[in-house]
Write a protein that holds these residues in place. Structure first.
Motif: not given
Length: 859
Positions: A22, A25, A27-28, A37, A146, A443-444, A447, A450
């Motif tokens: 996150g 990318t 998104t955290n 999401s 995810l 995961t990377y 994200y 997104i």
């Protein structure tokens, strides 16, 4: 010093991967990123603000809330969105940081899922510690998680399913499991929707596993009785949530049937291999990816001669049952409780993910080469999988080259490691390390795809809250709405705790949405958006304030819809450089009027429908709109012709076109142009689906939504000219639209009918979610009319005596009363809540008896 428990390792790894991916990318939100999401931006941020209000003591809105559109039952929203035990984390964060609270809840659920699957895997004989850890991480960060983590109410079932199945396996062996009962009850309470899927799975899994464990009928019936009793007990305990939710569903969701897109089995099977391999995050097919190695071990399971043929055949049948939603539309609907999913298909795929992880665990534990040909069989199957992906799935899904290369590289590495492990040349820890790295990479990758075209939550919340705070209190003592929103979230009334009209929830009143659509609002199914209201709908819905902005949609999550130029000249509560809060004139929340239901409202006649309602409720015959004013139509690249109420446009050359509609009308008046919905689009990601690049009205660009024929507010300037321009895309060769006519508003007639309604108003003493009271005078033939929706749970008294509640317009609360002066009290209690509490207490007592009985019996 005590050793760190081993389950902490996979839990920590999952957390690190989630947070780090996150961060990298954007998104955290802990580090300034923005969540984007599922429906997290469209619904859940607002719902959790509502939860924050309730937990801090605003209990009057618990059962029925006037922040829920015009007002609505909250039972379904509690049962679907808000009852996860982890949701209390929201209290640890201030209201302005609810996005961080949601992110923390998601993180905790992922960590629990990792630990729970590790716990479950360790219960399987001979499972290497490292492999259990690796699959725990893979399970918690599967492609399903995810892609859908923003729908965080679905994650409880994923987190608790391993505990439930662990308990079920004990039951099948004839042992009582309190773990099974407790976690199944929690799962049902947390979200009835995914709990339904879990229950279907548990029934099938019991049959599957009982078949494998079968020794004699006596033992089978013993475990079957134990399974039924335990499941029944869990169901009883969960009734505190499920009973009120069921009552609410009977009123709304179970009475509404969305359009069903038939399952295309051949296409789905052709592209499914792509979601079994790296970067398998395609939303249109089941999200089942949990690492390439897990896929390889799943395939190997069915050719592993170390596993009994009976188990392999039974497992194949069971897995086929889980994939049955791909083969039949009816079965697909059955998996989803009879309602077709909107935008997020195959929502039950998390149970397939669990089963794949379970079978892959058994496979990795038992796999060995009993014959030389075993290795050839495994690798031949792997080759078939990658060939189908390259020759069929890749082309059908149009997967980009870089992704294909990455998928092949991961696949080759996984096959090499599989063969090294098969020949006992490496330890299981290397498999675990690879699957963890694989999951981190996926995961990377997920994200990074997104969309970042979103508005940061906190600044929008702070700015909108600051804007509302500048309004006088009298501007907010009735209903308030606006033309703009963030990331298509139509539930700002939850977010900022005001009474509005707009709402978006899957437990919305279907009748209210349908009525809104007939009145020209973007309103259908589960949502209503008040962007294209008129002065007549302002009156009907009792709107006191409408806020419009001149800030354009900036394609970063902020969207400005509608126009509402019909309010130019109205009184203004507040104005700054960007925003104008108009004082609108509305009917009272309740007044002495006339109860009507069947008004024969018609599709595509919103202005006529509005007039019918206002006249019927007040028993008048006013004319609120002028006759239709046709435009002078011109185009630079289209021929125009009329056919009944349709305007037919045909492109002359393959290039962009502009169609101009010029109207002549009385200067300094207000009116509405009825705009065909096919010219519109929701937001930037749908823009290319619209027929037009841009629409302008007297040079002012605007947008609205592709739902219902909508009246666009117009102010006729001093020169009496109104010019509408449609800028068509070059690929529009021919199009038919409803002819956009202009209708002028009769302000005097509208003012008179509002004056009449206000003179008959009920003087409100109390107005909150569960209680409305006031005084009203009723004349012969009149009834008390309200503009808030009826749901079961309302009761009424007039001068202290019970009165039967009726409906007006088949939706809103009304009371038939003889002539006289009345003190009216309307109360709301959540239907089934007390019954649910009583049943849950019985379930808890039953569980205590079972624990005592089985413990005593065991000793």
């Amino acid at each position: 010093m005590k050793k760190i428990p081993k389950f902490v390792i996979p839990v920590t790894i999952s957390a690190i991967i989630f947070l780090l991916a996150g961060l990298l990318t954007g998104t955290n939100p802990y580090f300034g990123g923005t969540l984007n999401s599922g429906d997290i931006l469209d619904q859940y941020l607002s719902f959790f603000q509502y939860l924050h209000h309730i937990l801090l003591g605003n209990l009057s809105d618990f059962s029925y809330s006037f922040a829920n559109g015009l007002g609505g039952s909250m039972a379904g929203n509690w049962g679907y969105y808000l009852l996860s035990p982890l949701n209390f984390v929201v209290l640890l964060f201030p209201a302005a940081k609810v996005n961080l609270a949601i992110y923390t809840i998601i993180l905790l659920k992922i960590m629990i899922a990792s630990g729970s699957f590790y716990f479950f895997a360790k219960s399987i004989k001979k499972v290497p510690e490292s492999w259990a850890m690796g699959l725990g991480v893979a399970y918690s960060l599967s492609a399903y998680v995810l892609s859908y983590f923003g729908n965080l109410m679905w994650l409880d079932a994923i987190a608790f399913l391993p505990f439930i199945v662990y308990g079920l396996l004990k039951i099948i062996k004839g042992n009582f499991s309190i773990l099974y009962v407790i976690f199944l009850a929690i799962t049902i309470v947390a979200n009835y929707y995914t709990a339904y899927m879990v229950c279907v799975f548990l029934g099938a899994f019991f049959i599957y596993q009982a078949f494998l464990e079968f020794t004699n009928w006596k033992a089978f019936w013993k475990s079957a009785r134990l399974f039924i009793i335990s499941s029944f007990t869990a169901g009883l305990i969960s009734c505190i949530a499920s009973v009120p939710t069921f009552f609410n569903l009977l009123e709304n969701k179970l009475n509404y049937h969305l359009l069903v897109t038939p399952i295309q089995t051949k296409l789905l099977l052709s592209v499914l291999p792509a979601n079994f391999l790296f970067a398998g995050n395609r939303l249109l097919i089941p999200l089942v990816y949990i690492g390439t190695l897990a896929t390889l071990f799943l395939i190997a399971f069915f050719f592993n001669s170390s596993i009994a043929l009976k188990q392999r055949i039974a497992s194949a049948v069971f897995l086929l049952f889980l994939f049955s939603g791909l083969f039949s539309t009816k079965i697909y609907l059955l998996w989803h409780g009879g309602q077709p999913p909107q935008f997020y298909p195959f929502r039950y795929a998390f149970i397939i993910v669990f089963t794949i992880a379970y079978l892959a665990t058994i496979s990795a534990t038992t796999i060995q080469i009993s014959k030389k040909r075993d290795s050839y069989i495994y690798n031949a199957c792997f080759a078939v999988l990658i060939l189908i992906y390259l020759l069929v799935s890749r082309k059908l899904l149009v997967i980009e080259t870089n992704t294909v290369i990455a998928t092949i590289v991961v696949f080759i590495l996984a096959v090499i490691l599989f063969n090294l492990y098969l020949h006992k040349l490496i330890k299981p820890k290397w498999l675990a390390l690879f699957i963890i790295l694989d999951i981190f990479a996926n995961t990377y990758y997920s994200y990074s795809k997104i969309s970042k075209n979103v508005t940061p939550y906190n600044p929008y919340t702070e700015q909108t809250a600051a804007l509302l705070s500048k309004l006088p209190s009298s501007a907010k003592n009735q209903r308030l709405d606006k033309s703009f929103l963030i990331n298509n979230d139509r539930s700002d009334s939850y977010l900022l705790n005001y009474h509005g009209v707009s709402v978006f929830t899957s437990n919305n009143s279907i009748q209210i949405s349908a009525l809104g659509g007939l009145l020209g609002l973007p309103s259908r199914g589960y949502y209503t958006f008040y962007s294209t209201g008129t002065q007549l709908t302002d009156a009907f819905y009792g709107l006191k304030t409408f806020i419009k902005t001149n800030r354009p949609s900036d394609f970063k999550g902020f969207y400005n819809y509608g126009l509402r130029n019909d309010l130019i000249g109205s009184k203004i509560w507040y104005q700054d450089k960007e925003n104008t809060a108009y004082q609108t004139q509305g009917f009272p929340l309740a007044f002495a009027g006339y109860r009507v239901n069947n008004l024969n409202l018609k599709e595509n006649e919103p202005l006529s429908n509005q007039a019918k309602i206002l006249n019927a409720l007040t028993k008048n015959h006013y004319t609120y709109f002028s006759k239709a004013i046709s435009a002078q139509e011109t185009s630079d690249n289209m021929t125009l012709s009329h056919e009944k109420k349709q305007l037919i446009l045909k492109q002359i050359k393959p290039q962009k076109s502009v169609v101009t509609f010029s109207y002549k009308a009385k200067p300094n008046t207000s009116g509405y142009i009825l705009m065909d919905p096919s010219l519109m689009s929701w937001a930037d990601y749908n823009d290319k689906l619209s027929a037009v690049d841009k629409i302008t009205l007297n040079g002012q660009a605007f947008r609205t939504t592709p739902v219902s024929l909508q009246p666009i507010g117009v102010h006729v300037p001093a020169n009496g000219k109104v010019v509408l321009k449609l800028y068509f895309r070059e690929n529009i060769t021919q199009k038919s639209i409803i002819d956009p006519k202009l209708y002028l508003l009769n302000q005097k007639a509208l003012a008179q009918v509002i004056k009449i309604a206000k003179a008959r108003r009920m003087r409100i003493n109390i107005w909150r979610g569960n209680l409305v009271s006031g005084n009203v005078k009723i004349k012969d033939g009149q009834a008390l009319i309200t503009t808030f929706p009826y749901t079961k749970g309302w009761s009424a008294t007039a001068n202290g005596k019970p009165v039967k509640i009726k409906k007006v317009l088949n939706s809103f609360i009304a009371l038939d009363l003889p002539a006289g002066n009345y003190k009216i009290v309307l109360r709301n209690e959540m239907p089934g809540f007390k019954l649910g509490i009583a049943i849950s207490l019985i379930g808890i007592i039953l569980l205590a008896i079972e624990v005592y009985f089985f413990k005593k019996r065991k000793s």
